[in-house]
Enzyme design. Structure first.
Site, short mmCIF file in Angstrom:
data_model
loop_
_atom_site.label_atom_id
_atom_site.label_comp_id
_atom_site.label_asym_id
_atom_site.label_seq_id
_atom_site.Cartn_x
_atom_site.Cartn_y
_atom_site.Cartn_z
N HIS A 71 16.85 27.02 -9.82
CA HIS A 71 17.43 27.48 -11.08
C HIS A 71 18.92 27.73 -10.89
CE1 HIS A 71 18.43 30.10 -14.46
NE2 HIS A 71 17.35 29.62 -15.06
N ASP A 88 12.39 28.67 -21.40
CA ASP A 88 13.50 29.51 -20.94
C ASP A 88 13.47 30.86 -21.65
OD1 ASP A 88 15.62 30.28 -19.38
OD2 ASP A 88 16.99 28.74 -20.07
#
Length: 367
Positions: free
Chosen positions: A200, A328
């Protein structure tokens, strides 16, 4: 907004048998037609915020000022840590499962002992959530790469004892990247445990952040993808995937811009190779072209990219078995992501949609 009806589970047994025969599904689980699995869903325990705000007081910077805007708001803390709020949002929009992962920048910003301690505490909390709601949540193991051997041990514990599905690394660790040989124990243990690493993005490191501090550029608007795509490029060009050909990496946000750039990367690498420039430029001879590693060692998710053109491009470039749905949460709205997914369902072949919405996640994360 009214709660959506639950998905039709007819035919689940046949699908489960097919996946189980390939070793893709954990004992006792089922593949469910119509299932929706979101694969990049941020989580953080309360202590993380407490420790980060202490760090921000000691070391004020553009990044800590940026994050304090969020971390000092009770609603942000609740959205990231409160499971009841999360479940209500999932039920309202018809999301079956969240794969939970430590929010960026995570424990990697702390000194070694505290980072390792917080990683273990975070994993214990996620494990307790999975135990309470095994059909609704899976988890990616938080580690502190600043202590590579301890991080490797935590991967082993989380995968073999706690039933986690992979590992989350919030990109660089205090300016160091996974091409550094010091992180070999982490990559080797991930391979041993068959644990994909979700890489990430985070804020650019101190050595490059100044140019991103204007116009709100250092976060998700631009700096995140610039930082993470550089990290991946370092891994590819340094030969990480020649040394570890079984290593599997997951990238969010439709691949952090890299799918669009792969042809150019191949072209320039070949040009330098033909001119004998690898050694003068400190480059490593690779066994394959950069784009070939991306197609064989990477999976991308749709997190925060609710737009059909890049989805269609990634499906065409990488194949339908290497693209997964993600929201997300809570940084993006679930309704927006689900609207995007339902629009995709109208245009994609049924098999491709099923892979996107849940099949690839079940296989890669062994759900």
């Amino acid at each position: 907004m009214s709660t959506l009806k639950r998905r039709d589970f007819l035919g689940a047994s046949a699908a489960a048998a097919l996946l189980a025969s390939s070793g893709a599904v954990r004992a006792g689980s089922q593949s469910q037609p119509g299932r929706i699995i979101a694969t990049e869903e941020a989580f953080a325990p309360k202590r993380y915020f407490q420790e980060y705000l202490k760090l921000a007081e000691r070391n004020e910077s553009m990044v800590t000022r940026y994050l304090k805007m969020y971390y000092e708001k009770p609603q942000v803390v609740k959205q990231l840590g409160d499971i009841d709020i999360r479940l209500e949002d999932m039920d309202r929009h018809g999301v079956d499962m969240h794969v939970l992962s430590m929010t960026a920048p995570g424990v990697q910003v702390f000194e070694e002992a505290l980072g390792t301690e917080l990683a273990i505490e975070t994993n214990e909390e996620i494990a307790s959530i999975i135990k309470r709601y095994p059909q609704r949540f899976a988890g990616l193991a938080t580690i502190a790469p600043q202590a590579p051997e301890k991080a490797a041990a935590e991967i082993r514990r989380c995968m073999s004892e706690l039933g986690f599905s992979g590992v989350i690394i919030n990109s660089h660790t205090q300016g160091e990247f996974l091409d550094n040989p010091k992180f070999a124990p982490i990559l080797e243990e991930a391979i041993r445990q068959q644990a994909p690493i979700y890489l990430h993005p985070t804020f650019p490191p101190d050595t490059m952040i100044e140019a991103y501090t204007d116009y709100g550029m250092m976060g998700a608007l631009w700096g995140f993808q610039a930082e993470c795509s550089m990290h991946v490029t370092r891994m590819i060009l340094s030969g990480v995937f020649d040394r570890y050909p079984e290593l599997q990496i997951v990238l969010g946000h439709m691949g952090e811009g890299l799918p669009y750039w792969l042809g150019r990367m191949d072209n320039r690498y070949q040009n330098i190779l033909r001119r004998g420039g690898l050694k003068p430029l400190g480059m490593t001879p690779l066994k394959k072209l950069p784009s070939e590693y991306f197609r064989s060692n990477f999976t991308v998710t749709t997190s925060g990219m609710n737009w059909q053109p890049p989805l269609n491009y990634c499906l065409d470039l990488m194949g339908p078995d290497r693209v997964m749905f993600a929201i997300d949460f809570p940084f993006e709205r679930t309704g927006d992501a689900m609207g995007f997914l339902m629009d995709a369902k109208k245009t994609l072949p049924t098999k491709v949609y099923e892979q996107l919405s849940h099949g690839n996640a079940e296989r890669l994360f062994r759900l």
